[in-house]
Design a protein around this motif. Structure first.
Motif, PDB file in Angstrom:
ATOM      1  N   GLN A  59       0.798  -1.218   0.000  1.00 19.07           N
ATOM      2  CA  GLN A  59       0.000   0.000   0.000  1.00 19.07           C
ATOM      3  C   GLN A  59       0.836   1.276   0.000  1.00 19.07           C
ATOM      4  O   GLN A  59       0.476   2.234  -0.693  1.00 19.07           O
ATOM      5  N   PRO A  60       1.938   1.368   0.755  1.00 19.27           N
ATOM      6  CA  PRO A  60       2.722   2.607   0.693  1.00 19.27           C
ATOM      7  C   PRO A  60       3.184   2.949  -0.723  1.00 19.27           C
ATOM      8  O   PRO A  60       3.147   4.105  -1.130  1.00 19.27           O
ATOM      9  N   GLN A  61       3.611   1.930  -1.467  1.00 22.70           N
ATOM     10  CA  GLN A  61       4.092   2.166  -2.829  1.00 22.70           C
ATOM     11  C   GLN A  61       2.947   2.496  -3.770  1.00 22.70           C
ATOM     12  O   GLN A  61       3.078   3.376  -4.644  1.00 22.70           O
ATOM     13  N   MET A  62       1.806   1.826  -3.599  1.00 21.37           N
ATOM     14  CA  MET A  62       0.706   1.982  -4.540  1.00 21.37           C
ATOM     15  C   MET A  62      -0.182   3.185  -4.234  1.00 21.37           C
ATOM     16  O   MET A  62      -0.726   3.809  -5.140  1.00 21.37           O
ATOM     17  N   LEU A  63      -0.335   3.504  -2.940  1.00 17.77           N
ATOM     18  CA  LEU A  63      -1.330   4.498  -2.557  1.00 17.77           C
ATOM     19  C   LEU A  63      -0.754   5.847  -2.160  1.00 17.77           C
ATOM     20  O   LEU A  63      -1.357   6.886  -2.427  1.00 17.77           O
ATOM     21  N   ASN A 130      -3.426  -5.436   5.708  1.00 15.80           N
ATOM     22  CA  ASN A 130      -4.876  -5.569   5.826  1.00 15.80           C
ATOM     23  C   ASN A 130      -5.457  -6.545   4.821  1.00 15.80           C
ATOM     24  O   ASN A 130      -6.666  -6.711   4.740  1.00 15.80           O
ATOM     25  N   GLY A 131      -4.590  -7.165   4.034  1.00 13.55           N
ATOM     26  CA  GLY A 131      -5.046  -8.153   3.076  1.00 13.55           C
ATOM     27  C   GLY A 131      -4.951  -7.645   1.653  1.00 13.55           C
ATOM     28  O   GLY A 131      -4.668  -6.473   1.397  1.00 13.55           O
ATOM     29  N   ALA A 132      -5.176  -8.553   0.697  1.00 15.48           N
ATOM     30  CA  ALA A 132      -5.197  -8.160  -0.713  1.00 15.48           C
ATOM     31  C   ALA A 132      -6.261  -7.085  -0.891  1.00 15.48           C
ATOM     32  O   ALA A 132      -7.394  -7.239  -0.442  1.00 15.48           O
ATOM     33  N   PHE A 133      -5.896  -5.976  -1.533  1.00 17.29           N
ATOM     34  CA  PHE A 133      -6.826  -4.850  -1.588  1.00 17.29           C
ATOM     35  C   PHE A 133      -7.221  -4.492  -3.015  1.00 17.29           C
ATOM     36  O   PHE A 133      -6.411  -4.547  -3.943  1.00 17.29           O
ATOM     37  N   ASN A 134      -8.480  -4.137  -3.169  1.00 16.85           N
ATOM     38  CA  ASN A 134      -9.012  -3.694  -4.449  1.00 16.85           C
ATOM     39  C   ASN A 134      -9.692  -2.349  -4.248  1.00 16.85           C
ATOM     40  O   ASN A 134     -10.396  -2.139  -3.262  1.00 16.85           O
ATOM     41  N   VAL A 146     -13.161   7.116 -21.233  1.00 15.88           N
ATOM     42  CA  VAL A 146     -13.177   7.858 -19.968  1.00 15.88           C
ATOM     43  C   VAL A 146     -12.405   7.085 -18.900  1.00 15.88           C
ATOM     44  O   VAL A 146     -11.664   7.665 -18.107  1.00 15.88           O
ATOM     45  N   GLU A 147     -12.552   5.768 -18.899  1.00 17.59           N
ATOM     46  CA  GLU A 147     -11.879   4.913 -17.915  1.00 17.59           C
ATOM     47  C   GLU A 147     -10.371   5.111 -17.940  1.00 17.59           C
ATOM     48  O   GLU A 147      -9.700   5.052 -16.904  1.00 17.59           O
ATOM     49  N   ASP A 148      -9.817   5.397 -19.111  1.00 19.17           N
ATOM     50  CA  ASP A 148      -8.372   5.597 -19.246  1.00 19.17           C
ATOM     51  C   ASP A 148      -7.885   6.817 -18.466  1.00 19.17           C
ATOM     52  O   ASP A 148      -6.693   6.939 -18.181  1.00 19.17           O
ATOM     53  N   LYS A 149      -8.781   7.740 -18.149  1.00 19.80           N
ATOM     54  CA  LYS A 149      -8.400   8.960 -17.444  1.00 19.80           C
ATOM     55  C   LYS A 149      -8.781   8.932 -15.966  1.00 19.80           C
ATOM     56  O   LYS A 149      -8.688   9.941 -15.261  1.00 19.80           O
ATOM     57  N   ILE A 150      -9.216   7.765 -15.486  1.00 17.47           N
ATOM     58  CA  ILE A 150      -9.557   7.588 -14.068  1.00 17.47           C
ATOM     59  C   ILE A 150      -8.464   6.754 -13.415  1.00 17.47           C
ATOM     60  O   ILE A 150      -8.105   5.682 -13.911  1.00 17.47           O
ATOM     61  N   ASN A 151      -7.929   7.243 -12.312  1.00 13.79           N
ATOM     62  CA  ASN A 151      -6.773   6.621 -11.669  1.00 13.79           C
ATOM     63  C   ASN A 151      -7.107   6.201 -10.243  1.00 13.79           C
ATOM     64  O   ASN A 151      -7.590   7.003  -9.451  1.00 13.79           O
ATOM     65  N   TYR A 152      -6.836   4.925  -9.937  1.00 12.12           N
ATOM     66  CA  TYR A 152      -6.999   4.414  -8.578  1.00 12.12           C
ATOM     67  C   TYR A 152      -5.640   4.212  -7.914  1.00 12.12           C
ATOM     68  O   TYR A 152      -5.537   4.170  -6.694  1.00 12.12           O
ATOM     69  N   ASN A 259      -9.206  -7.708   3.226  1.00 14.37           N
ATOM     70  CA  ASN A 259      -9.338  -8.515   4.440  1.00 14.37           C
ATOM     71  C   ASN A 259      -8.399  -9.711   4.344  1.00 14.37           C
ATOM     72  O   ASN A 259      -7.870 -10.018   3.278  1.00 14.37           O
ATOM     73  N   ASN A 260      -8.207 -10.361   5.476  1.00 18.66           N
ATOM     74  CA  ASN A 260      -7.331 -11.535   5.543  1.00 18.66           C
ATOM     75  C   ASN A 260      -8.111 -12.825   5.812  1.00 18.66           C
ATOM     76  O   ASN A 260      -7.525 -13.824   6.241  1.00 18.66           O
ATOM     77  N   ARG A 261      -9.404 -12.813   5.530  1.00 18.22           N
ATOM     78  CA  ARG A 261     -10.210 -13.990   5.843  1.00 18.22           C
ATOM     79  C   ARG A 261      -9.825 -15.212   5.017  1.00 18.22           C
ATOM     80  O   ARG A 261     -10.142 -16.341   5.390  1.00 18.22           O
ATOM     81  N   PHE A 262      -9.119 -14.984   3.903  1.00 13.16           N
ATOM     82  CA  PHE A 262      -8.734 -16.109   3.053  1.00 13.16           C
ATOM     83  C   PHE A 262      -7.836 -17.101   3.773  1.00 13.16           C
ATOM     84  O   PHE A 262      -7.744 -18.263   3.374  1.00 13.16           O
ATOM     85  N   VAL A 263      -7.153 -16.684   4.862  1.00 14.47           N
ATOM     86  CA  VAL A 263      -6.245 -17.607   5.549  1.00 14.47           C
ATOM     87  C   VAL A 263      -7.007 -18.672   6.336  1.00 14.47           C
ATOM     88  O   VAL A 263      -6.415 -19.680   6.740  1.00 14.47           O
ATOM     89  N   LYS A 264      -8.303 -18.461   6.543  1.00 14.38           N
ATOM     90  CA  LYS A 264      -9.084 -19.456   7.285  1.00 14.38           C
ATOM     91  C   LYS A 264      -9.087 -20.803   6.585  1.00 14.38           C
ATOM     92  O   LYS A 264      -9.120 -21.847   7.237  1.00 14.38           O
ATOM     93  N   LYS A 265      -9.054 -20.774   5.260  1.00 12.85           N
ATOM     94  CA  LYS A 265      -9.083 -22.049   4.527  1.00 12.85           C
ATOM     95  C   LYS A 265      -7.789 -22.829   4.695  1.00 12.85           C
ATOM     96  O   LYS A 265      -7.731 -24.015   4.366  1.00 12.85           O
ATOM     97  N   TRP A 266      -6.737 -22.173   5.190  1.00 13.34           N
ATOM     98  CA  TRP A 266      -5.490 -22.862   5.500  1.00 13.34           C
ATOM     99  C   TRP A 266      -5.509 -23.417   6.928  1.00 13.34           C
ATOM    100  O   TRP A 266      -4.535 -24.044   7.351  1.00 13.34           O
ATOM    101  N   GLY A 267      -6.579 -23.134   7.667  1.00 11.92           N
ATOM    102  CA  GLY A 267      -6.688 -23.609   9.038  1.00 11.92           C
ATOM    103  C   GLY A 267      -6.186 -22.634  10.077  1.00 11.92           C
ATOM    104  O   GLY A 267      -6.025 -22.986  11.255  1.00 11.92           O
TER     105      GLY A 267
END
Length: 335
Positions: A59-63, A130-134, A146-152, A259-267
């Motif tokens: 996140q620091p690099q991307m955001l 905080n987990g994989a973020f979108n 228009v989408e080409d000029k919108i930046n996340y 979120n990090n809920r995906f780790v639950k499937k690893w136990g």
């Protein structure tokens, strides 16, 4: 030869020739994951570092690459981008970096783990923050042009040179971008509330920039491209008043879903949405550790410096587990 025998032979040759072996797998290549690789190298651990994004830095690099961080020891102030670069520079050939890879499966064998069938590791550190973020997208019907000029995400700030930028949002990311680009560009900062959620000090800095216009409380209602410029329509919250502005680029800073809920499937056990750990940063599964903002325990403070310390605790415990016969050198001055 039976099908069963063929499967056994296939599995044997696959494990012998394809599976890559490491002492440590680090999941997440933000600042805490990068420091995990650096600190593992001090102890000569062979590591593999995974990240779901196409570049490391999290996140620091991307955001907020230009944000000044003031709570890193020995740095009165350092930009997030510089911090990430310093951590990258410390990584050597003892660490393999795998980007664009979301770890799907971790299975426990006798005294090791298999990750996504291709990686055999002795231990694991989860440093996913905080987990994989979108990003939360702009809720408007938008054409591809228009989408080409919108930046996340902001990959190259130079692309905004000499442009009028509309920044949508009211948190720290929106304010940080307004403060950074407002020094040289025309900025329209639009938020749906009168009050901002970001730091008051940053907001005051923005108010003193003559290039920044703050527009509140408005929500976007329409967006179109006219003569290669964006025309953005807004409606005032609680009113029928409409407003229209023209700009060259839009930065959407509505936040991210993570979120990090995906780790639950690893136990792995969670404490709410965070990973539960003990004082050695161990999860409930022996050999799997978690550090940084991915974890929760009483009294934890969610800052980068704390995560760095948790990495040192985890890797010290890993060394004791992997090499019980060795006298462990803990202080780097003794290495």
């Amino acid at each position: 030869m039976t099908t069963f025998m063929l499967k056994l032979i296939y599995q044997y040759f696959r494990e012998v020739f394809k599976i890559k072996k490491f002492d440590l797998a680090i999941i997440g290549a933000g600042p805490i994951g990068l420091f995990s690789a650096n600190y593992a190298q001090l102890h000569n651990l062979k590591s593999v570092l995974f990240d779901s994004l196409n570049d490391i830095g999290g996140q620091p690099q991307m955001l907020y690459p230009f944000k000044q961080i003031r709570d890193i020891p020995a740095y009165p102030s350092i930009s997030a981008e510089k911090l990430i670069q310093n951590l990258k520079d410390g990584i050597n050939q003892n660490t393999s970096i795998i980007t664009n890879h979301s770890v799907k499966d971790i299975s426990k064998k006798e005294d090791y783990f298999i990750i996504d069938e291709d990686y055999q590791v002795k231990t694991v550190i989860i440093a996913t923050g905080n987990g994989a973020f979108n990003p939360k997208k702009l809720p408007l019907k938008i054409s591809p042009k228009v989408e080409d000029k919108i930046n996340y995400f902001i990959k190259d700030p130079k692309q905004f040179n000499n442009k009028t930028i509309a920044i949508l949002g009211g948190g720290d990311s929106a304010l940080d971008w307004a403060a950074e680009f407002g020094k040289t560009n025309q900025i329209k900062l639009i938020h749906r509330r009168e009050q901002f959620r970001g730091l008051e000090a940053t907001l005051e800095e923005i108010k003193n920039l003559k290039n920044v216009e703050i527009i509140t409380p408005y929500i976007p209602k329409g967006l179109e491209l006219v003569d290669n410029h964006l025309k953005l329509n807004f409606k005032k919250v609680g009113d029928d008043e409409n407003k229209e502005i023209a700009c060259d680029e839009i930065i959407v800073a509505y936040g991210f879903k993570a979120n990090n809920r995906f780790v639950k499937k690893w136990g792995i056990e969670l404490n709410g949405t965070k990973i539960a750990v003990n004082s050695a940063m161990q999860t409930n599964l022996s050999g799997i550790y978690a550090v940084g903002d991915a974890v929760d325990y009483s009294g934890r403070v969610p800052i980068i410096g704390v995560g760095f310390g948790e990495v040192q605790i985890a890797i010290t415990d890993i060394m004791r587990k992997l090499f019980p016969e060795k006298t462990l050198t803990i202080h780097s001055t003794s290495m």
